[in-house]
Structures are given as C-alpha cells and as structure tokens.
Design a protein around this motif. Structure first.
Motif, PDB file in Angstrom:
ATOM      1  N   ILE A   1     -45.954   2.951  49.453  1.00 49.08           N
ATOM      2  CA  ILE A   1     -44.899   4.064  49.451  1.00 49.08           C
ATOM      3  C   ILE A   1     -45.695   5.074  50.594  1.00 49.08           C
ATOM      4  O   ILE A   1     -44.903   5.394  51.759  1.00 49.08           O
ATOM      5  CB  ILE A   1     -44.668   5.151  48.197  1.00 49.08           C
ATOM      6  N   ILE A   2     -46.671   5.438  50.576  1.00 48.00           N
ATOM      7  CA  ILE A   2     -47.433   6.312  51.442  1.00 48.00           C
ATOM      8  C   ILE A   2     -47.581   5.458  52.981  1.00 48.00           C
ATOM      9  O   ILE A   2     -47.137   6.097  53.851  1.00 48.00           O
ATOM     10  CB  ILE A   2     -48.949   6.487  51.108  1.00 48.00           C
ATOM     11  N   THR A   3     -47.984   4.256  53.011  1.00 46.39           N
ATOM     12  CA  THR A   3     -47.927   3.655  54.273  1.00 46.39           C
ATOM     13  C   THR A   3     -46.554   3.634  54.868  1.00 46.39           C
ATOM     14  O   THR A   3     -46.245   3.701  56.232  1.00 46.39           O
ATOM     15  CB  THR A   3     -48.315   2.161  54.159  1.00 46.39           C
ATOM     16  N   ALA A   4     -45.333   3.197  53.975  1.00 47.45           N
ATOM     17  CA  ALA A   4     -43.995   3.152  54.569  1.00 47.45           C
ATOM     18  C   ALA A   4     -43.468   4.752  55.010  1.00 47.45           C
ATOM     19  O   ALA A   4     -43.200   4.682  56.323  1.00 47.45           O
ATOM     20  CB  ALA A   4     -43.053   2.642  53.670  1.00 47.45           C
ATOM     21  N   THR A   5     -43.905   5.625  54.328  1.00 45.61           N
ATOM     22  CA  THR A   5     -43.458   6.788  54.772  1.00 45.61           C
ATOM     23  C   THR A   5     -44.277   7.312  55.870  1.00 45.61           C
ATOM     24  O   THR A   5     -43.656   7.992  56.956  1.00 45.61           O
ATOM     25  CB  THR A   5     -43.601   7.871  53.621  1.00 45.61           C
ATOM     26  N   LYS A   6     -45.584   7.010  56.032  1.00 41.22           N
ATOM     27  CA  LYS A   6     -46.281   7.330  57.120  1.00 41.22           C
ATOM     28  C   LYS A   6     -45.624   6.796  58.558  1.00 41.22           C
ATOM     29  O   LYS A   6     -45.494   7.394  59.532  1.00 41.22           O
ATOM     30  CB  LYS A   6     -47.698   6.799  56.942  1.00 41.22           C
ATOM     31  N   GLU A   7     -45.519   5.627  58.177  1.00 40.00           N
ATOM     32  CA  GLU A   7     -44.630   4.881  59.473  1.00 40.00           C
ATOM     33  C   GLU A   7     -43.415   5.286  59.830  1.00 40.00           C
ATOM     34  O   GLU A   7     -43.039   5.563  60.989  1.00 40.00           O
ATOM     35  CB  GLU A   7     -44.574   3.294  59.157  1.00 40.00           C
ATOM     36  N   ALA A   8     -42.554   5.874  58.829  1.00 40.55           N
ATOM     37  CA  ALA A   8     -41.366   6.181  59.110  1.00 40.55           C
ATOM     38  C   ALA A   8     -41.545   7.789  59.838  1.00 40.55           C
ATOM     39  O   ALA A   8     -40.602   7.848  60.992  1.00 40.55           O
ATOM     40  CB  ALA A   8     -40.461   6.388  57.892  1.00 40.55           C
ATOM     41  N   LEU A   9     -42.456   8.415  59.602  1.00 38.91           N
ATOM     42  CA  LEU A   9     -42.689   9.800  59.980  1.00 38.91           C
ATOM     43  C   LEU A   9     -43.225   9.743  61.403  1.00 38.91           C
ATOM     44  O   LEU A   9     -42.707  10.296  62.272  1.00 38.91           O
ATOM     45  CB  LEU A   9     -43.776  10.557  59.263  1.00 38.91           C
ATOM     46  N   GLU A  10     -44.146   8.616  61.533  1.00 35.39           N
ATOM     47  CA  GLU A  10     -44.518   8.602  62.864  1.00 35.39           C
ATOM     48  C   GLU A  10     -43.641   8.280  63.826  1.00 35.39           C
ATOM     49  O   GLU A  10     -43.730   8.123  65.015  1.00 35.39           O
ATOM     50  CB  GLU A  10     -45.919   7.552  62.829  1.00 35.39           C
ATOM     51  N   ALA A  11     -42.647   7.362  63.516  1.00 40.77           N
ATOM     52  CA  ALA A  11     -41.681   6.908  64.207  1.00 40.77           C
ATOM     53  C   ALA A  11     -40.795   7.887  64.989  1.00 40.77           C
ATOM     54  O   ALA A  11     -40.024   7.729  65.980  1.00 40.77           O
ATOM     55  CB  ALA A  11     -40.962   5.829  63.753  1.00 40.77           C
ATOM     56  N   VAL A  12     -40.996   9.094  64.244  1.00 37.88           N
ATOM     57  CA  VAL A  12     -39.964  10.285  64.857  1.00 37.88           C
ATOM     58  C   VAL A  12     -40.568  10.854  66.095  1.00 37.88           C
ATOM     59  O   VAL A  12     -41.839  10.992  66.333  1.00 37.88           O
ATOM     60  CB  VAL A  12     -39.608  11.380  63.906  1.00 37.88           C
ATOM     61  N   PRO A  13     -39.889  10.838  67.056  1.00 38.55           N
ATOM     62  CA  PRO A  13     -40.397  11.053  68.414  1.00 38.55           C
ATOM     63  C   PRO A  13     -41.114  12.568  68.329  1.00 38.55           C
ATOM     64  O   PRO A  13     -40.779  13.426  68.058  1.00 38.55           O
ATOM     65  CB  PRO A  13     -39.429  11.312  69.491  1.00 38.55           C
ATOM     66  N   LYS A  14     -42.448  12.587  69.289  1.00 36.12           N
ATOM     67  CA  LYS A  14     -43.028  13.883  69.081  1.00 36.12           C
ATOM     68  C   LYS A  14     -42.213  15.104  69.600  1.00 36.12           C
ATOM     69  O   LYS A  14     -42.457  16.189  69.452  1.00 36.12           O
ATOM     70  CB  LYS A  14     -44.394  13.629  70.103  1.00 36.12           C
ATOM     71  N   SER A  15     -41.278  14.745  70.655  1.00 38.19           N
ATOM     72  CA  SER A  15     -40.432  15.838  71.442  1.00 38.19           C
ATOM     73  C   SER A  15     -39.595  16.366  70.397  1.00 38.19           C
ATOM     74  O   SER A  15     -39.498  17.727  70.574  1.00 38.19           O
ATOM     75  CB  SER A  15     -39.366  15.246  72.381  1.00 38.19           C
ATOM     76  N   PHE A  16     -39.230  15.885  69.201  1.00 30.82           N
ATOM     77  CA  PHE A  16     -38.273  16.488  68.345  1.00 30.82           C
ATOM     78  C   PHE A  16     -39.250  17.674  67.577  1.00 30.82           C
ATOM     79  O   PHE A  16     -38.865  18.750  67.715  1.00 30.82           O
ATOM     80  CB  PHE A  16     -37.982  15.628  67.078  1.00 30.82           C
TER      81      PHE A  16
END
Ligand SMILES: Nc1ncnc2c1ncn2[C@@H]1O[C@H](COP(=O)(O)OP(=O)(O)OP(=O)(O)O)[C@@H](O)[C@H]1O
Ligand SMILES: [Mg+2]
Lengths: 254, 283
Positions: free
Chosen positions: B150-165
């Motif tokens: 769960i941590i890994t999946a959530t981490k990846e999902a969060l990291e996929a949000v562009p920095k500009s947001f």
C-alpha cells in the motif's frame, strides 16, 4: 538613483548545493511600476524572482544568504510567515497552469484556502471583480462552470493572473508569462500588465527584449548570476553603462 | 527476407497482440474452469449455512463472513497507516539516511514471504500482546503484510502528480497540507485505490498469515467480538481440499469461486469509487 522601493535585496547570494546561482545581488524595485529582468538563459532570472516569494524554499539543496526586503521587512528569515507573504506576492508561471477544474473553482481556490470570504455571493462578487480586472468577465461570465483547461491559452494565462489578483496582492511576479502564447495573445497580456501596474508592483522575467522595452519602466540585466545593471528601461536600452549590457541589447551574444 | 516499414508495423502489431492474448488465456482458462466446476456446487444454502456433517454438507457462510471481517479489519489498520506513511515519505520527509533506510525497508518488506508475517503475527499479537487467535490478531497480521504494498503504490501515485501542481498551490499561499488535500490527493486517488485494492485482494486470499493468528479449522458459530476466532475462505479451501477424505470436489471449487467473486466485487467497488471521485474531483 534615488526612488522609493517596494522590493530590495541586500547582498543576496543563492546556492544550489555547491553551485552559486545568484552572486551578490543588490536590486531596488520601485512600487507600481513594471520592472523587467532580462538576460540569457540560465543567468538566474527565475531564481531571483523566486526569492521574492520564497519559492526556492521548495528545493532542498537551496541555501540563501543576504536580505530580501519587502516593505521594510526582511522576508529572508526563517520566521517569515510564508502564507501571508505568498498572498501578498503572487506569482504567474511560464506555462498557463490552470487547475483541471472549473473557472469558478480555479478562482475560489485561493479564497478557500485563505478563508477570505464565507458567503457565496461575496465570493462570486470577488470572482467577477478579478475576472473584470483581467478582461475576462464578459467572455466568461456564463462559463464559470466550464473547465478551465478548455479555454484558449491566452484566456488561461489571464485566469492565472486573476487567480493571483483575487487574493489582493501587492506584488505580482511573472516568469516569462508570454513564452507559450502567440504574438497577438502576447500583446493582449502586455496591455493587461500595463493596466495592472496602476495598482500592483509588477516584476516580469522575459527572454524577449522588445517586450521588456515595450512594457517596463525599469529593467535589470543579469549575466551568470550577477545583476550587471539596473536602471530605467529607457537608459538600459539607449545608453547602457556596462559594455556587457550593450552587447546583449545589441544582440552580440545571448 | 526484407519487409518494408508498413509490413513490419503490421507484424509487430500482430506479435504483440498474440503475446497479450497468450498472457490472458491462462487467466481466462483458470476462471472458466473454476466456474464450470464450482457453479454446480453453489446454492442459497451453500452461501448462507454453516458446514455440516464433517464439512461435507451445508454451506460456507462462517468462512465468507470471516473473510469479510478480515478484509475490513485489514483495511481499518492498513489504509490510514499506509496512506499517511506514504504522504509523509513523499511530501514531508527530507532526503537523509533515515528516510533512505525506511524506503529500503519498505521495498524489502514487500518481498518477505507471507508465512514469515504469519509467524511474526503469532509471536507479536497472539502471544506477546495476548490477543489470542482472533480476528484482531489476524487483521493486524494481514495489515502489516499489506502495508509495504500500500505504501509503495500510494507513493508512486503521489509522485506521479506533476510538481507544478504543488507549485501553483503553494505559490498561492496554501499550506503544505492544503496543497496535499486539494491538489495532490484528488489526482492521485485513482492510483492509490488501485494499489490498495490490489493489496487487499492479496490479503483476502492469503492462507499463511492467518494460519496461526485467526483461522479456525471448523467453527460453525459466528464470531461475537474481534477477540473471537473465525473461519476464512482460503484456509477453509485448504482444509477441505487436503485434510478431509472423500470431499466432493464441487464444494472445493464452489468455495474457490466464492473467494474469486469476493475479490472481484472488491475490485468492482474500487472501479465505481474511482469513477465517482473522478467526476467529483473530491472538491
Ligand atoms: N533546482 C536546481 N538545482 C540546481 N541548479 C539549478 C536549479 N534550478 C536552476 N539551476 C541552475 O541555476 C542557474 C539559474 O537558473 P534559472 O532557472 O534561474 O535561470 P533563468 O535565467 O531563469 O533561465 P531561463 O531563461 O532558461 O529560464 C542555471 O545555471 C541552472 O542550471
Ligand atoms: Mg527561467
């Protein structure tokens, strides 16, 4: 040169890790004018701009020395309240980065996070005001529910400016706001900035020297992290006192 | 032999399509086989009654309920913890040796065999914390097993949000938490949901972690608290397929079918939730 100033830096140095991106910058930016920062790519224009609202804090490796004084207050201190600072010093980015949400929600975002107004009618009033001041109200008043991503790029960039204006800032920082726009849209934004300077202190970073000459009253030329020259735009473009400025203006490099 | 670009394109398309098909075929095969053999064993009685007559007759209701309790329990413990931990790691933690160690530990933990989690849960929750073999101990064990995924999946999902947001939001004076709440989470939620449901599906089907911590061999009465033991579908399936002689095969397949349908339903819920959140954008 003696004039009132809104933003002033004193011996500002900035490092990205070992790399020094800003070298001893001393700049005095006057209120309610457009100040342009020009210079070749990588000279530190964006970095300097981001010092004024402390956006460089987001980058872990950054270290700054010196003072950044806004309204007689050094904001380059750990105890600075970044939330009110960033409300007072708004920023518009290179790409028109509206949220993938409705026009209304884009504008209500700032109102919501700062808890400025509670009543819906008041929020709508402020939205009208903000859109009015960027010349979008007529076009968008019936489309507030429309997704902002579907607007034209020029409209999107105006919306980004409106999103800043609704927070009633005093300073607006713009980092190459026209670089993804066509010439006509660019002219429209320039016109807008010209009107906005009556109420706000505007600092704009631009690659485009004609643009700087057209809209700004003050202009700074940067090179390799140094502020080579800062003066009225007229002086910079007619009698620059530094040969490096002259070379850049006349297109000998950069 | 030489082909022109167009023929090659067609050939590549054909080969890739075939490979995709080859991958899907066994899955379809397994499911079809289970349905074919399990469907005859299904009945209203099978779904709603406890087992009878040495488990050769009756239903599997206690096991269904047990597995549902375990999934819910796992969710309660692992979702908040996993998602918050991932938010901390992505958004707040500074890059230092401690953070690196934690990240490394998470990666390694997701590779630990489930029986090891079972032993750990037994020692920790059943014995040391004195929860006994219980829903609580089983859920905690499954939760701990699911956490790294769960941590890994959530981490990846969060990291996929562009920095500009994040940049826009912060530049408008939002706090870090407001930025996460309004700009990062709404966009990463679909990814988080997919990852967590995958982890929970796996937890639902595991036998090893519940073996010593909660699963009952035969317990027709329903649990009254979270300190009770329960039957669970995967363990029940193991028991009736290997421990009981002359077990009608159709009952095993029917049990497997129920387990698959349960997992499928969970995925369905996540798909519906995802569509709902996408429409609402969570604002
Ligand atoms: N996050 C970073 N980490 C390390 N170095 C950086 C980082 N951001 C910028 N730099 C470096 O700092 C220098 C100044 O960058 P900056 O973005 O301020 O230049 P700029 O004048 O805005 O350029 P451009 O016109 O291309 O936007 C460049 O040499 C760049 O490579
Ligand atoms: Mg730049």
């Amino acid at each position: 040169m003696n004039y009132p100033c809104k933003i002033k830096t004193i011996n500002l140095n900035l490092f990205y890790g070992e790399f020094q991106a800003l070298k001893n910058i001393n700049i005095k930016i006057p209120p309610k004018n457009i100040t342009a920062i020009i210079g070749p790519s990588g000279c530190g224009k964006s970095t300097l701009l981001r010092c004024f609202n402390r956006m460089n804090d987001l980058i872990e490796s950054v270290r700054t020395e010196g003072k950044v004084i806004i309204d007689n207050q050094n904001i380059n201190l750990p105890e600075t309240d970044l939330i009110s600072l960033r409300r007072k010093v708004g920023m518009v980015f290179q790409r028109p980065n509206v949220f993938d949400l409705s026009v209304y929600e884009n504008l209500a975002f700032g109102v919501k996070i700062h808890r400025l107004y509670r009543s819906k009618t008041k929020i709508l009033e402020e939205i009208e005001h903000a859109l009015e001041s960027v010349g979008l109200w007529k076009e968008l008043k019936d489309k507030l529910k429309k997704n902002a991503k579907n607007l034209t790029l020029d409209q999107q960039q105006r919306l980004c400016i409106a999103r800043v204006i609704i927070l009633k800032p005093e300073i607006i920082l713009l980092d190459e706001p026209c670089s993804s726009l066509d010439p006509i849209a660019t002219l429209k934004i320039e016109e807008l900035l010209f009107q906005l300077k009556e109420k706000y202190t505007i600092v704009i970073v631009t690659h485009n020297m004609q643009q700087a000459a057209r809209i700004s009253q003050f202009c700074g030329f940067m090179l390799l992290g140094e502020l080579v020259e800062f003066d009225t735009t007229e002086k910079i473009f007619t009698y620059p006192s530094d040969t490096r400025t002259e070379n850049y203006i006349t297109g000998k490099f950069g | 032999m030489k082909f022109d670009a167009k023929t090659r394109e067609k050939l590549a398309f054909f080969i890739l399509g075939m490979i995709a098909l080859i991958i899907i075929l066994p899955i379809i095969g397994v499911i079809a086989y289970i349905i074919k053999n399990g469907a005859p064993g299904l009945s209203w009685e099978f779904l709603t009654q406890p087992p009878r007559n040495g488990m050769k007759e009756g239903g599997i209701f206690p096991a269904i309920l047990g597995t549902i309790y375990l999934i819910l329990g796992t969710m309660v413990f692992s979702l908040p913890l996993g998602i918050l931990a991932a938010i901390y790691l992505v958004e707040y933690a500074r890059e230092n040796w401690l953070t690196r160690t934690i990240k490394l530990a998470i990666i390694n933990l997701s590779g630990v065999p489930s029986i090891v989690y079972g032993l750990f849960g037994f020692a920790m929750f059943v014995i040391f914390l004195k929860f006994g073999t219980s829903i609580l101990a089983g859920s905690l064990t499954l939760a701990i097993m699911s956490l790294p995924v769960i941590i890994t999946a959530t981490k990846e999902a969060l990291e996929a949000v562009p920095k500009s947001f994040r940049e826009i939001s912060l530049s408008l004076g939002a706090t870090k938490w407001q930025t996460i709440r309004y700009c990062v989470l709404p966009y990463s939620l679909p990814g988080i949901l997919t990852g967590t449901v995958l982890a929970l599906s796996r937890a639902a089907g595991e036998t090893a972690p519940i073996l010593f911590t909660v699963a009952a061999f035969y317990l027709p009465r329903l649990p009254r608290s979270m300190f009770d033991q329960v039957m669970a579908l995967p363990y029940h399936l193991y028991v009736i397929s290997t421990q009981i002689p002359n077990m009608p095969l159709s009952l095993s397949f029917a049990t497997a079918l129920v387990l698959i349908v349960l997992v499928f339903l969970m995925n369905l819920v996540s798909i519906i939730l995802r569509a709902y959140f996408r429409k609402k954008k969570l604002w």
